[in-house]
Motif scaffolding. Sequence first.
Motif, PDB file in Angstrom:
ATOM      1  N   VAL A  31      27.713   9.650  26.613  1.00  0.00           N
ATOM      2  CA  VAL A  31      28.454  10.870  26.274  1.00  0.00           C
ATOM      3  C   VAL A  31      27.935  11.941  27.218  1.00  0.00           C
ATOM      4  CG1 VAL A  31      28.963  12.597  24.526  1.00  0.00           C
ATOM      5  CG2 VAL A  31      28.729  10.207  23.867  1.00  0.00           C
ATOM      6  N   TYR A  32      28.801  12.377  28.115  1.00  0.00           N
ATOM      7  CA  TYR A  32      28.390  13.271  29.195  1.00  0.00           C
ATOM      8  C   TYR A  32      29.044  14.630  28.997  1.00  0.00           C
ATOM      9  CZ  TYR A  32      26.842  14.423  33.950  1.00  0.00           C
ATOM     10  OH  TYR A  32      26.212  14.987  35.037  1.00  0.00           O
ATOM     11  N   GLY A  33      28.223  15.661  28.926  1.00  0.00           N
ATOM     12  CA  GLY A  33      28.726  17.006  28.701  1.00  0.00           C
ATOM     13  C   GLY A  33      28.837  17.791  29.991  1.00  0.00           C
ATOM     14  N   PHE A  34      29.955  18.484  30.151  1.00  0.00           N
ATOM     15  CA  PHE A  34      30.208  19.351  31.302  1.00  0.00           C
ATOM     16  C   PHE A  34      30.216  20.764  30.758  1.00  0.00           C
ATOM     17  CE2 PHE A  34      32.968  19.943  35.270  1.00  0.00           C
ATOM     18  CZ  PHE A  34      31.917  19.651  36.124  1.00  0.00           C
ATOM     19  N   ALA A  40      34.637  28.441  34.949  1.00  0.00           N
ATOM     20  CA  ALA A  40      33.600  27.861  35.803  1.00  0.00           C
ATOM     21  C   ALA A  40      34.110  26.709  36.655  1.00  0.00           C
ATOM     22  CB  ALA A  40      32.426  27.390  34.952  1.00  0.00           C
ATOM     23  N   GLY A  41      35.273  26.148  36.310  1.00  0.00           N
ATOM     24  CA  GLY A  41      35.825  25.019  37.048  1.00  0.00           C
ATOM     25  C   GLY A  41      35.879  23.729  36.260  1.00  0.00           C
ATOM     26  N   LYS A  42      35.631  23.800  34.943  1.00  0.00           N
ATOM     27  CA  LYS A  42      35.587  22.586  34.130  1.00  0.00           C
ATOM     28  C   LYS A  42      36.947  21.899  34.067  1.00  0.00           C
ATOM     29  CE  LYS A  42      34.151  24.393  30.274  1.00  0.00           C
ATOM     30  NZ  LYS A  42      34.298  25.830  30.634  1.00  0.00           N
ATOM     31  N   THR A  43      37.982  22.647  33.708  1.00  0.00           N
ATOM     32  CA  THR A  43      39.302  22.049  33.549  1.00  0.00           C
ATOM     33  C   THR A  43      39.846  21.569  34.883  1.00  0.00           C
ATOM     34  OG1 THR A  43      39.797  23.355  31.576  1.00  0.00           O
ATOM     35  CG2 THR A  43      41.672  22.475  32.788  1.00  0.00           C
ATOM     36  N   THR A 191      34.201  18.433  28.314  1.00  0.00           N
ATOM     37  CA  THR A 191      33.940  19.780  28.799  1.00  0.00           C
ATOM     38  C   THR A 191      33.816  20.714  27.603  1.00  0.00           C
ATOM     39  OG1 THR A 191      36.238  20.559  28.936  1.00  0.00           O
ATOM     40  CG2 THR A 191      35.399  19.273  30.790  1.00  0.00           C
ATOM     41  N   THR A 192      32.889  21.651  27.689  1.00  0.00           N
ATOM     42  CA  THR A 192      32.685  22.567  26.566  1.00  0.00           C
ATOM     43  C   THR A 192      31.929  23.801  27.015  1.00  0.00           C
ATOM     44  OG1 THR A 192      31.777  22.765  24.323  1.00  0.00           O
ATOM     45  CG2 THR A 192      30.522  21.447  25.894  1.00  0.00           C
ATOM     46  N   HIS A 193      32.088  24.881  26.265  1.00  0.00           N
ATOM     47  CA  HIS A 193      31.190  26.031  26.412  1.00  0.00           C
ATOM     48  C   HIS A 193      30.496  26.298  25.084  1.00  0.00           C
ATOM     49  CE1 HIS A 193      34.967  27.903  24.987  1.00  0.00           C
ATOM     50  NE2 HIS A 193      34.192  28.803  24.422  1.00  0.00           N
ATOM     51  N   ASP A 202      24.364  12.744  25.805  1.00  0.00           N
ATOM     52  CA  ASP A 202      23.221  12.045  26.385  1.00  0.00           C
ATOM     53  C   ASP A 202      22.702  12.798  27.602  1.00  0.00           C
ATOM     54  OD1 ASP A 202      23.402   9.826  24.565  1.00  0.00           O
ATOM     55  OD2 ASP A 202      25.132   9.153  25.718  1.00  0.00           O
ATOM     56  N   ARG A 203      23.640  13.274  28.412  1.00  0.00           N
ATOM     57  CA  ARG A 203      23.293  14.060  29.591  1.00  0.00           C
ATOM     58  C   ARG A 203      24.266  15.220  29.722  1.00  0.00           C
ATOM     59  NH1 ARG A 203      19.475  11.745  32.564  1.00  0.00           N
ATOM     60  NH2 ARG A 203      19.833  13.048  34.392  1.00  0.00           N
ATOM     61  N   ILE A 204      23.809  16.260  30.421  1.00  0.00           N
ATOM     62  CA  ILE A 204      24.614  17.474  30.570  1.00  0.00           C
ATOM     63  C   ILE A 204      24.570  17.911  32.032  1.00  0.00           C
ATOM     64  CG2 ILE A 204      24.856  19.911  29.945  1.00  0.00           C
ATOM     65  CD1 ILE A 204      23.309  19.225  27.362  1.00  0.00           C
ATOM     66  N   ALA A 205      25.707  18.298  32.549  1.00  0.00           N
ATOM     67  CA  ALA A 205      25.760  18.983  33.835  1.00  0.00           C
ATOM     68  C   ALA A 205      26.202  20.416  33.564  1.00  0.00           C
ATOM     69  CB  ALA A 205      26.745  18.297  34.782  1.00  0.00           C
ATOM     70  N   ILE A 206      25.443  21.373  34.060  1.00  0.00           N
ATOM     71  CA  ILE A 206      25.811  22.786  33.915  1.00  0.00           C
ATOM     72  C   ILE A 206      26.541  23.208  35.178  1.00  0.00           C
ATOM     73  CG2 ILE A 206      24.937  25.146  33.757  1.00  0.00           C
ATOM     74  CD1 ILE A 206      22.735  24.154  31.981  1.00  0.00           C
ATOM     75  N   ILE A 207      27.760  23.692  35.014  1.00  0.00           N
ATOM     76  CA  ILE A 207      28.592  24.089  36.140  1.00  0.00           C
ATOM     77  C   ILE A 207      28.759  25.601  36.132  1.00  0.00           C
ATOM     78  CG2 ILE A 207      30.688  23.621  34.790  1.00  0.00           C
ATOM     79  CD1 ILE A 207      32.124  22.998  37.413  1.00  0.00           C
ATOM     80  N   ASP A 208      28.658  26.190  37.314  1.00  0.00           N
ATOM     81  CA  ASP A 208      28.848  27.626  37.470  1.00  0.00           C
ATOM     82  C   ASP A 208      29.515  27.866  38.817  1.00  0.00           C
ATOM     83  OD1 ASP A 208      28.566  30.393  36.826  1.00  0.00           O
ATOM     84  OD2 ASP A 208      26.852  30.506  38.170  1.00  0.00           O
ATOM     85  N   ARG A 209      30.631  28.590  38.785  1.00  0.00           N
ATOM     86  CA  ARG A 209      31.386  28.911  40.003  1.00  0.00           C
ATOM     87  C   ARG A 209      31.749  27.652  40.796  1.00  0.00           C
ATOM     88  NH1 ARG A 209      27.401  32.840  39.457  1.00  0.00           N
ATOM     89  NH2 ARG A 209      28.191  34.957  39.191  1.00  0.00           N
ATOM     90  N   GLY A 210      32.115  26.616  40.059  1.00  0.00           N
ATOM     91  CA  GLY A 210      32.613  25.405  40.699  1.00  0.00           C
ATOM     92  C   GLY A 210      31.564  24.451  41.203  1.00  0.00           C
TER      93      GLY A 210
END
Length: 321
Positions: A31-34, A40-43, A191-193, A202-210
């Motif tokens: 389960v991978y969280g964005f 931020a560019g998630k969608t 994807t979530t905020h 299980d793991r998370i990637a933090i995205i900012d400005r793409g």
Amino acid sequence: MTAIRAEGLYAYYGTAPAVNGLDLTVPTGSVYGFLGPNGAGKTTTINMLTTLLRPTAGRAEVAGFDVAAKPAEVRRRIGIVFQESTLDLDLTAAENLRFQADLCGLSRRASREAIGSMLDLMDLSERRRVPVRQFSTGLRRRLEIARGLLAEPSVLFLDEPTTGLDAQTRAAVWDHLERLRRERGITVFVTTHQLDEAEHCDRIAIIDRGKVVTEGTPADLKSVIGADLVVLRTDDDQRAADALVDRFGLPAEPTPDGLLLRVERAAALVPRLCTELGVTVREVAIAPPTLDDVFLHHTGLAIRESPTGPRTLGNLGEGLR
């Protein structure tokens, strides 16, 4: 094994990049969280990974197939739950799923079995003949997840799956997601905020400005912050702040909530503060690092949108109330 891989992925709207050289690796069965704020560019990323948007540059593979070179193969192996509801409100739950089964090319027998299985999985069997218009928001979300799983995808994409749901319903949706991951072994990319949702991953990637600014397990990401947040309420906050610096070498930030400070192993230090501070301590609260702290650490911004701009130490105490 890798369910999703992206290398140097770009997407432009006009001259501005919505996704800016993004690299991503998602293990199979995770389960991978964005995680990131709106905009931020998630969608945009999820649209490229699901073949709805062709990348401007870079490449991505989903379930072993290139999203640009073999989009049909990717589509056969994924399920999607969009941020906005796309259910037909005048159809029943079973009719919505039957329509999706026809789109997926399932035979009548396979369709009947898959619909029954998905309704059971999401605890919707008793409502199979109820028009979706009569469903609550949470029930509709569960039906959309069932629809995304109908063709037995190896990767399920969820774009802000619990937007607009109350806390109890959000928790119930995540219970269902955890169960289907355990029972079916699929990869879930969400994807979530919502910070509490990211804790389920299980793991998370933090995205900012793409761009992905950091990646890891929730515990690993929070360990970077290290120090706990302590809020002290005293009889004289100014005297207490001076004493914290003089006696303990700890700077504190005065706020309406009390004095805020970051402390390593706060639980061991608080008894000393109460006895040696020289000012009566009326109340003390300790909070470990949060994912919001992680986002603030890496980007200088709070993940929750705020009209006052970046979150500072002075308003970090909101989460303790």
